[in-house]
Design a protein around this motif. Structure first.
Motif, PDB file in Angstrom:
ATOM      1  N   VAL A   5       1.026  -1.363   0.069  1.00 58.76           N
ATOM      2  CA  VAL A   5       0.065  -0.069   0.176  1.00 58.76           C
ATOM      3  C   VAL A   5       0.940   1.396  -0.075  1.00 58.76           C
ATOM      4  O   VAL A   5       1.452   1.563   0.890  1.00 58.76           O
ATOM      5  CB  VAL A   5      -0.819  -0.091   1.200  1.00 58.76           C
ATOM      6  N   HIS A   6       0.730   2.083  -1.108  1.00 65.33           N
ATOM      7  CA  HIS A   6       1.532   3.068  -1.290  1.00 65.33           C
ATOM      8  C   HIS A   6       0.845   4.299  -0.480  1.00 65.33           C
ATOM      9  O   HIS A   6      -0.237   4.442  -0.493  1.00 65.33           O
ATOM     10  CB  HIS A   6       2.079   3.235  -2.698  1.00 65.33           C
ATOM     11  N   SER A   7       1.578   5.358  -0.044  1.00 67.04           N
ATOM     12  CA  SER A   7       1.181   6.405   0.424  1.00 67.04           C
ATOM     13  C   SER A   7       1.529   7.792  -0.132  1.00 67.04           C
ATOM     14  O   SER A   7       2.810   7.872  -0.523  1.00 67.04           O
ATOM     15  CB  SER A   7       1.405   6.594   1.948  1.00 67.04           C
ATOM     16  N   PHE A   8       0.839   8.810  -0.011  1.00 67.57           N
ATOM     17  CA  PHE A   8       1.447  10.167  -0.684  1.00 67.57           C
ATOM     18  C   PHE A   8       1.926  10.893   0.340  1.00 67.57           C
ATOM     19  O   PHE A   8       1.639  10.802   1.541  1.00 67.57           O
ATOM     20  CB  PHE A   8      -0.115  10.807  -1.338  1.00 67.57           C
ATOM     21  N   CYS A  52       2.781  13.220  -6.527  1.00 67.82           N
ATOM     22  CA  CYS A  52       2.773  12.081  -7.608  1.00 67.82           C
ATOM     23  C   CYS A  52       3.953  11.427  -6.818  1.00 67.82           C
ATOM     24  O   CYS A  52       4.951  11.841  -6.399  1.00 67.82           O
ATOM     25  CB  CYS A  52       3.298  12.633  -8.897  1.00 67.82           C
ATOM     26  N   ILE A  53       3.686   9.783  -6.920  1.00 68.72           N
ATOM     27  CA  ILE A  53       4.588   9.074  -6.336  1.00 68.72           C
ATOM     28  C   ILE A  53       4.889   7.733  -7.423  1.00 68.72           C
ATOM     29  O   ILE A  53       4.056   7.600  -8.194  1.00 68.72           O
ATOM     30  CB  ILE A  53       4.087   8.449  -4.870  1.00 68.72           C
ATOM     31  N   SER A  54       5.813   7.255  -7.163  1.00 68.47           N
ATOM     32  CA  SER A  54       6.280   6.303  -8.097  1.00 68.47           C
ATOM     33  C   SER A  54       5.765   4.791  -7.249  1.00 68.47           C
ATOM     34  O   SER A  54       5.678   4.731  -6.134  1.00 68.47           O
ATOM     35  CB  SER A  54       7.783   5.785  -8.196  1.00 68.47           C
ATOM     36  N   VAL A  55       4.994   3.947  -8.132  1.00 68.20           N
ATOM     37  CA  VAL A  55       4.415   2.855  -7.575  1.00 68.20           C
ATOM     38  C   VAL A  55       4.697   1.445  -8.635  1.00 68.20           C
ATOM     39  O   VAL A  55       5.304   1.786  -9.605  1.00 68.20           O
ATOM     40  CB  VAL A  55       2.819   3.029  -7.443  1.00 68.20           C
TER      41      VAL A  55
END
Length: 122
Positions: A5-8, A52-55
């Motif tokens: 689970v990625h977070s901003f 924006c994030i890398s996933v």
């Protein structure tokens, strides 16, 4: 195996919220001073880019932790995009008269948006 689970970035989210509130406060102050009139076409809605994030695509999806109490959400990724593919998830905060009303998420692969989803009022 559990999905990642990625977070901003919380600071970027707060900066977007602060910008929306600041804009609304400026409009209210200018209106109180009589220097700005309300535009009949301005319904008060605004969407501000927050982060924006890398996933990475994992098990045919990308899971994100969303702000404003929305929580974890896993987005389906088309099967033509294999697991392990690098992607970018971007978050916009939606507001009405400076009050947060929702979020919009876009997921891109190789610079092309493959998914866009809104939560709340955007």
């Amino acid at each position: 195996m559990a999905d990642t689970v990625h977070s901003f970035d919380e600071e970027a989210i707060q900066a977007a919220l602060d910008a929306a509130r600041g804009h609304q406060n400026e409009r209210l102050s200018a209106g109180a001073l009589g220097t700005e009139t309300l535009n009949a076409y301005d319904d008060g809605h605004m969407s501000l880019a927050a982060s924006c994030i890398s996933v990475t695509v994992e098990n045919g999806k990308v899971c994100l932790n969303l702000p404003l109490g929305i929580g974890k959400f896993c987005f389906p990724i088309p099967s033509v995009i294999p697991d392990g593919t690098a992607a970018e998830a971007c978050l916009s905060i939606c507001t009405t008269f400076g009050i947060p009303t929702g979020v919009r998420v876009t997921i891109s692969v190789a610079g092309k948006v493959i998914l866009s989803k809104s939560f709340g009022k955007c």
